[in-house]
Design an enzyme around this catalytic site. Structure first.
Site, mmCIF file in Angstrom:
data_model
loop_
_atom_site.group_PDB
_atom_site.id
_atom_site.type_symbol
_atom_site.label_atom_id
_atom_site.label_comp_id
_atom_site.label_asym_id
_atom_site.label_seq_id
_atom_site.Cartn_x
_atom_site.Cartn_y
_atom_site.Cartn_z
ATOM 1 C CG ASP A 125 -35.386 -20.766 67.634
ATOM 2 O OD1 ASP A 125 -34.845 -21.834 67.972
ATOM 3 O OD2 ASP A 125 -36.514 -20.722 67.126
ATOM 4 N N GLY A 184 -29.217 -20.553 71.930
ATOM 5 C CA GLY A 184 -27.959 -20.753 71.230
ATOM 6 C C GLY A 184 -27.447 -19.530 70.507
ATOM 7 N N GLY A 185 -28.301 -18.512 70.361
ATOM 8 C CA GLY A 185 -27.855 -17.290 69.713
ATOM 9 C C GLY A 185 -28.173 -17.267 68.235
ATOM 10 C CE1 TYR A 195 -40.663 -23.608 60.287
ATOM 11 C CE2 TYR A 195 -40.504 -24.863 62.321
ATOM 12 C CZ TYR A 195 -41.260 -24.366 61.270
ATOM 13 O OH TYR A 195 -42.607 -24.635 61.211
ATOM 14 C CG ASP A 218 -33.474 5.924 78.056
ATOM 15 O OD1 ASP A 218 -34.078 5.474 77.055
ATOM 16 O OD2 ASP A 218 -32.244 5.859 78.192
#
Length: 672
Positions: free
Chosen positions: A317, A321-322, A401, A602
């Site tokens: 998700d 599609g972002g 959803y 890091d």
């Protein structure tokens, strides 16, 4: 005033980025997908942030934009490009044509194309004509990503549509069509803009073959209405619920300057992008660095119905599609209560035109019960404080959803990442009177398939600095022995440094805790390194067979914790390109394979957790929220409870109800 390096692109900057890219493709047709901030390289940004916090001038990193776009070739097939544009120097500084075996994330415009192609497809019309719908019902197409390609499939750009019927007799466009599933799925070849096949779905139950087409022509006669909008509820809404208001008569305790938020010793910046939605940056508490970046990196939702074509029913998700593209425009008094600050984002149209998408993130305070309390039993005096939280929240809708994501900051130095799953469970048609091993019948004729929701949070710690070490801490039983444990009550706390990139899983029987520490800074009270910790939840991981496509494209979902070394641009647990993938490429599994040294480096920590959702009838027609919380808490970071100075004030707005409760009526306070 120049924008901060972490500020979102403005409308003007977005237009500039578009124009620069367009000028480099004057002989081609372009279709823009996304234009958003390319965050500065971490080394540059750290230098700037360090100077900023010290009150010194520093070289400001150039503003750069990531431009994702298609170049439409003579064959009308789009070729996906990514360019990074330096907005200060007004030039392109990097360019990549993405391998054709990988697919750019989908756009909502492509979903619109699927719906239009279905409407004009004779093949689709012919299949619809095979079924008799009751008078007043019309077919509805619900676009979905295609899922993982099978090995034998040609690598085309496909989209699929789940199909339902909607009762139009009420005249209400919000009538719930999910209650009437239809047993076919059209598949569109996006390059050809045509329906290439229609997959027929089995509707049988236990004892029926995987491909059994046992339905009748009157396909939804056994289904039942399942409305959820208030005006269509059969018995209306409750009439006995009185208002419950969040009042802040003196205004909020937070302040906002652009993307910068300050509240109760916290200082951080809110970001937003089309892929991850809301992100948190440069987090400090009482002037001390806690975190460089915090985000929801990915989630996958695989379905467990083995009947064709459902093995490919698996969404990523964030990657497909972002999440930011699907963010709700939040409403005052509905999604967030109290005194609200909203943040906007910028969206890009196919022609590269930018526009404001309002209210995609809300910021507000909320009460979360008692923060701490102690009663001196000798004097009877109690001191009690409330735990107030500052919430950064965004909500995404993905077809059926909804997911609510919240970053919660508390007064004791803790950060909670909360997910809430709600919305409508995905259903398929099942014959009347039958049950299934692949899900639960939640309404007549509607089988809600078993599935999982598996999330990943990316934690980029900066515990009193940007070089940190990750370790596990466990508590183990010690057998009785004369030397160290003569009475058997002692248990041993064991620590292990994670010296190289690796994965590990939750271990609740050993109380496994993940600690992120700075070994160059020592707590003056305990003598231990300053740090933050979290306990990974022992939630179920991906259940698909390790050799399945569902599994090989979601390697991140197979372990609870991954620890890697930071690399610029390495933000996505399942890799940069998930749409129609067969394998996870460039995700955390590949990062771990580098086998890098992690001590005093890091480091990035990825926490995976999930919800195995075997639906219940109570999830219908809209499921109550399922909640998970990741609690990131200070561990020997402070020299005392950092919330010890929170006022223990009596709330004067609290009153007795109709004299029915016996209590303190003379105005005295237990908080004196």
């Amino acid at each position: 005033m120049a924008p901060h390096p972490l500020d979102l692109l403005s409308l003007e900057e977005t237009k500039t980025a578009r124009d620069i890219v367009a000028s480099l493709h004057t002989d081609a047709v372009l279709s823009f997908r996304e234009i958003y901030l390319e965050e500065p390289p971490k080394a540059q940004l750290i230098e700037f942030l360090t100077a900023e916090h010290a009150g010194r001038d520093a070289l400001r990193p150039h503003r750069t934009a990531l431009v994702q776009y298609d170049v439409i070739a003579a064959d009308r097939i789009p070729h996906y490009h990514e360019s990074v544009v330096d907005l200060d120097e007004r030039k392109r500084i990097s360019h990549a044509i993405v391998d054709e075996n990988q697919h750019a994330g989908l756009t909502l415009d492509e979903f619109d194309v699927l719906v239009e192609v279905c409407k004009s497809s004779q093949m689709f019309k012919d299949v619809c004509a095979e079924f008799t719908l009751p008078e007043g019902f019309e077919a509805v197409i619900e676009p979905w990503p295609y899922g993982g390609l099978s090995p034998e499939e040609e690598n085309r750009r496909y989209f699929q549509g789940l199909c339902f019927a909607q009762d139009m007799k009420s005249g209400n466009p919000d009538s719930n069509f999910y209650a009437y599933p239809l047993p076919f799925i059209p598949v569109m070849d996006f390059y050809k803009r045509e329906i290439v096949r229609i997959d027929r779905l089995a509707t049988g139950g236990k004892g029926d073959a995987l491909d059994a087409k046992t339905h009748s022509k009157n396909i939804i006669d056994h289904c039942a209405s399942a409305e959820y909008v208030p005006e269509l509820l059969k018995n209306g809404v409750r009439k006995d619920l009185k208002p419950l208001n969040v009042l802040q008569p003196e205004g909020p305790s937070f302040s906002v300057d652009g993307q910068l938020v300050q509240w109760q010793n916290w200082r951080f910046r809110v970001g937003f992008n089309p892929r991850e939605g809301a992100t948190i940056h440069d987090v400090h508490f009482a002037g001390r660095s806690v975190m460089y970046r915090l985000s929801i990196s990915e989630m996958t939702v695989p379905y467990a119905d083995p009947r064709g074509p459902f093995p490919r029913k698996q969404a990523f998700d964030f990657g497909d599609g972002g999440a930011g593209n699907c963010a709700n425009n939040l409403s005052l008094g509905c999604d967030c209560l109290g005194v609200i600050k909203y943040f906007d984002s910028i969206t890009t149209g196919p022609d590269g035109t930018a526009k404001v998408s309002p209210n995609v993130v809300c910021l507000h305070e909320q009460d979360n019960g008692i923060g701490w309390k102690h009663t001196n039993w000798r004097t009877g005096r109690a001191v009690v404080t409330r735990s107030r939280e500052l919430v950064v929240q965004f909500i995404i809708t993905l077809a059926n959803y909804e997911y609510i994501f919240a970053y919660k900051f508390d007064q004791a130095g803790g950060i909670t990442v909360e997910t809430r799953a709600t919305g409508i469970v995905s259903v398929v048609n099942i014959d009347p009177g039958k049950t299934s091993a692949y899900g639960n019948v939640v309404s007549p004729g509607a089988l809600a398939q078993n599935h999982q929701h598996i999330f990943c949070v990316r934690i980029d710690p900066a515990i009193d600095g940007y070089k940190n070490t990750v370790l596990t801490e466990e508590s183990h039983r010690v057998p009785m022995n004369k030397e160290t444990n003569p009475r058997g009550n002692y248990y041993e706390v064991r620590q292990k440094i994670l010296d190289r990139s690796q994965w590990l899983d939750a271990a609740p029987l050993q109380n496994r805790v993940i600690k992120m520490v700075n070994r160059t800074k020592t707590n003056p009270i305990s003598g231990k390194p300053v740090g933050y910790k979290f306990t990974p939840s022992a939630t179920q991981l991906l259940l698909a067979d390790p050799d399945s496509i569902q599994s090989t494209r979601a390697l991140f979902a197979q372990h609870h914790v991954w620890v890697t070394k930071q690399r610029d641009g390495e933000l996505y647990a399942a890799g940069r390109y998930t749409l129609q993938s067969q394998n996870e490429i460039g995700g955390v599994a590949d990062a771990v394979k580098r086998d890098e040294q992690l001590e005093d480096e890091d480091v990035i920590v990825w926490n995976v957790f999930g919800l195995t959702h075997n639906p219940r009838v109570e999830d219908w027609p809209v499921m109550p929220v399922e909640i998970h919380q990741l609690a990131i808490r200070p561990s020997d970071f402070f020299t005392e409870n950092p919330a010890i100075d929170v006022p223990s004030n009596r709330n004067e707005a609290s009153v007795l109800t109709n004299g029915a409760i016996n209590g303190d009526t003379n105005g005295s306070s237990c908080c004196r």
